[in-house]
Structures are given as structure tokens and as C-alpha cells.
Scaffold this active site. Structure first.
Site, mmCIF file in Angstrom:
data_model
loop_
_atom_site.group_PDB
_atom_site.id
_atom_site.type_symbol
_atom_site.label_atom_id
_atom_site.label_comp_id
_atom_site.label_asym_id
_atom_site.label_seq_id
_atom_site.Cartn_x
_atom_site.Cartn_y
_atom_site.Cartn_z
ATOM 1 N N HIS A 38 -2.412 -32.242 -29.111
ATOM 2 C CA HIS A 38 -2.674 -31.120 -28.205
ATOM 3 C C HIS A 38 -3.526 -30.046 -28.857
ATOM 4 O O HIS A 38 -3.505 -29.870 -30.076
ATOM 5 C CB HIS A 38 -1.348 -30.487 -27.760
ATOM 6 C CG HIS A 38 -0.758 -31.118 -26.542
ATOM 7 N ND1 HIS A 38 -0.495 -30.410 -25.395
ATOM 8 C CD2 HIS A 38 -0.393 -32.393 -26.281
ATOM 9 C CE1 HIS A 38 0.020 -31.226 -24.480
ATOM 10 N NE2 HIS A 38 0.091 -32.435 -25.000
ATOM 11 N N GLU A 107 -5.470 -34.257 -20.399
ATOM 12 C CA GLU A 107 -5.076 -33.136 -19.551
ATOM 13 C C GLU A 107 -6.089 -32.007 -19.696
ATOM 14 O O GLU A 107 -6.580 -31.733 -20.801
ATOM 15 C CB GLU A 107 -3.688 -32.600 -19.939
ATOM 16 C CG GLU A 107 -2.580 -33.613 -19.892
ATOM 17 C CD GLU A 107 -2.307 -34.222 -21.260
ATOM 18 O OE1 GLU A 107 -2.851 -33.721 -22.271
ATOM 19 O OE2 GLU A 107 -1.571 -35.214 -21.318
#
Length: 321
Positions: A38, A107
Site C-alpha cells: 500500500h 485500488e
């Protein structure tokens, strides 16, 4: 026999803690480990997002037996697939054959940072398919040049290739991603115990290949504290993949989950220290046909106590499944 893994969740701990925790997980007897990749945490309360590949390099040196895996890396926007191939090959060498490359379509939360925009879902899958093909070509050795729909590769070559080819996993959420995974992947990845995903994966060529799932849990001797922490840090997961892949930042996830209650999270995340409740939460993955299940202990400061409890009580109970 189903294997049970430990998750280094980069959104909730700093790099040194993540390495210390996977060392403890190896010592405790977890069968494998996975690592999120991330740029942002899902919520501000999680508080972290170190560079996963540096963490993995350190983990490869600090451990000796536990397998490592990205869960998952998006090889299309923030990273170019040729660079992902180089990183994965290097990790395989550092870990002496213990690394697997988990890939997914990504994402907006993490990929928006390079300012390239966030494509529509069907375009993201096209990009993923093309990226996996490029990575595979580089793993084959030799020079790769290509002018594709989404990516160009100009005379690229991996100069340090491991003897053990890096296995590639692909995360799936629908039929199109299952088709790509069945055809191009060595294993399949899913975050929900949906048997239909595995059936579709098999139908497209995945029969007999490993299938890796993931389950959030929140161990604490104080069950109410566990529920509170799960709600504070993991309520984002209630939104579902179609929502979670689109939101641009932690504040958006905070706003989107305003009306999610602690009891809502409690229904999908086992909380407390009742071994039976944790086993019951794992059982749907086993019944669906997953061969590996990675557990995510919620709360960066609560990893060591969870690992000790898992070694003593949870892992023995899970292995009776």
C-alpha cells in the site's frame, strides 16, 4: 492439508515492527506469510504505509524458512510491470526460493498518487492481463521489447534471474479476473470464501493449482476491546470490492463507513479469544476449497500477543480441520 499463514499488514505497522512480527510468526509455526503493498492506509487510525518491497527484502534476510508473498501488488499504474518483474526476481534470490508474486488490479487508494488517473474496471483488467504477460516474458529470460495497448517495453532484460521461477498469483473477484488467473497464474487469490470463484478459476485452467484466501481476525483477551479495535481500524472492509477499489483516500473510507456499527464488523470479524469462534470463521474457506488461508490480526501493536496465542491455541485447533 490446509496451510495457515500470517499477514504483514503494512497499513497498520512500521517497517521494523513488520519484520519483527514475521520473525515471530516463523518461530510460532505459521506455514507462510503474505504482505500487503500500500501507499496509503485504509483509514487514518491504522496509521502506516511503508514500502512493502523494502520490508520484504529485510524479512527475507531476517527469516529462513517461512514463505513470503505480496498480497497483492498492482503492476499497472504505480509500478510498471517490467520493474515489478525485477523486484520479484530479486526477492526470490534474497529469499532463496521462498517468494511468490501476488498480483491484482489495484485500488485507487494507492495508485492515484502518480497522477495517471484511475481507469474503469474493465480497463484495469486489460492492463493486468498485459502486465502479467510482460512479467512472464521477463521471467523467461532474454530481452523483451513490446509495444502494447497499455504498456511499452524497450529492450528490457532481467540480469539476475533465480533458478526457481517466481510463482505468480492473481487476485480474483469475478469471471473475467478468474479467466485471466486460470490462464496465466500459478495460483489464485481471493479475500472472500466464495466457492464460485474457485470453480471459475478451475474452468479456465486453474484446476489443481493453489488457492489462497485471507481472513481478518481481532484477538484480545478483552472481547469488547477487540470489537472496538476491529471497528476503528477495519470497518472499511464492509464496503465490498467494487466500492473499495474506487475510493481515493482514507478520508473517503472514513466518510463511506460513517454508519457502520461495531456489531456490523463483529459479524464478519471474529473478536476476542474464543478459539472456537476463530475456527468457525475459517471453516467457510476450508469448505470452499482454499488450500491456504492467511490470517490478518487487526492492530499493529497487538501482533506479538496474537502470535503467542496462535502458537499455543489457535494453530493447533485450526490444524484439526
Amino acid at each position: 492439508m490446509v496451510q495457515f499463514g500470517y499477514t504483514m499488514m503494512t497499513e497498520q505497522a512500521g517497517p521494523r515492527a513488520l519484520v519483527d512480527d514475521v520473525v515471530a510468526a516463523e518461530r510460532a509455526g505459521f506455514d507462510f506469510s503474505v504482505t500487503s503493498d500500500h501507499y496509503f492506509p485504509w483509514l487514518d487510525s491504522q496509521g502506516h504505509a511503508p514500502y512493502a518491497w523494502s520490508v520484504l527484502g529485510a524479512a527475507a534476510q531476517a527469516t529462513s524458512t517461512i514463505p513470503l508473498m505480496t498480497y497483492v501488488t498492482c503492476p499497472t499504474v504505480r509500478y510498471h510491470p517490467a520493474v515489478v518483474a525485477q523486484k520479484a526476481a530479486t526477492l526470490q534470490l534474497l529469499s532463496e526460493g521462498r517468494f511468490r508474486l501476488g498480483l491484482g488490479s489495484g485500488e485507487n487508494l494507492n495508485e492515484h498518487v502518480v497522477g495517471a488517473g484511475w481507469p474503469a474496471a474493465h480497463v484495469r483488467l486489460e492492463m493486468l492481463e498485459e502486465a502479467v504477460e510482460i512479467i512472464g516474458a521477463l521471467f523467461d529470460g532474454g530481452y523483451v521489447s513490446r509495444s502494447g495497448t497499455h504498456f511499452d517495453v524497450d529492450n528490457a532484460k532481467l540480469w539476475d534471474l533465480p533458478d526457481t521461477r517466481v510463482p505468480v498469483g492473481i487476485a480474483v473477484s469475478g469471471n473475467r479476473s478468474c479467466e485471466i488467473a486460470g490462464r496465466l497464474a500459478d495460483l489464485v487469490i481471493a479475500t472472500e470464501p466464495k466457492k464460485e470463484l474457485l470453480t471459475a478459476f478451475d474452468r479456465h485452467g486453474g484446476s489443481g493449482k493453489p488457492r489462497v484466501g485471507q481472513l481478518p481476525v481481532c484477538y484480545d483477551e478483552d472481547r469488547s476491546a477487540a470489537v472496538e479495535r476491529a471497528h476503528d481500524q477495519f470497518r472499511w472492509s464492509m464496503g465490498g470490492w467494487k466500492v473499495n477499489s474506487e475510493l481515493p483516500g482514507p478520508s473517503a473510507f472514513d466518510q463511506a463507513t460513517t454508519y457502520v456499527r461495531p456489531e456490523d464488523v463483529e459479524q464478519s470479524v471474529p473478536c476476542g479469544d474464543d478459539v472456537g469462534a476463530f475456527v468457525d470463521a475459517v471453516r467457510p474457506y476450508v469448505d470452499a476449497g482454499f488450500t491456504e488461508i492467511a490470517l490478518v490480526q487487526i492492530g499493529g501493536e497487538h501482533q506479538q500477543s496474537f502470535i503467542r496465542w496462535a502458537e499455543q491455541k489457535l494453530l493447533p485447533a485450526l490444524r484439526e480441520l
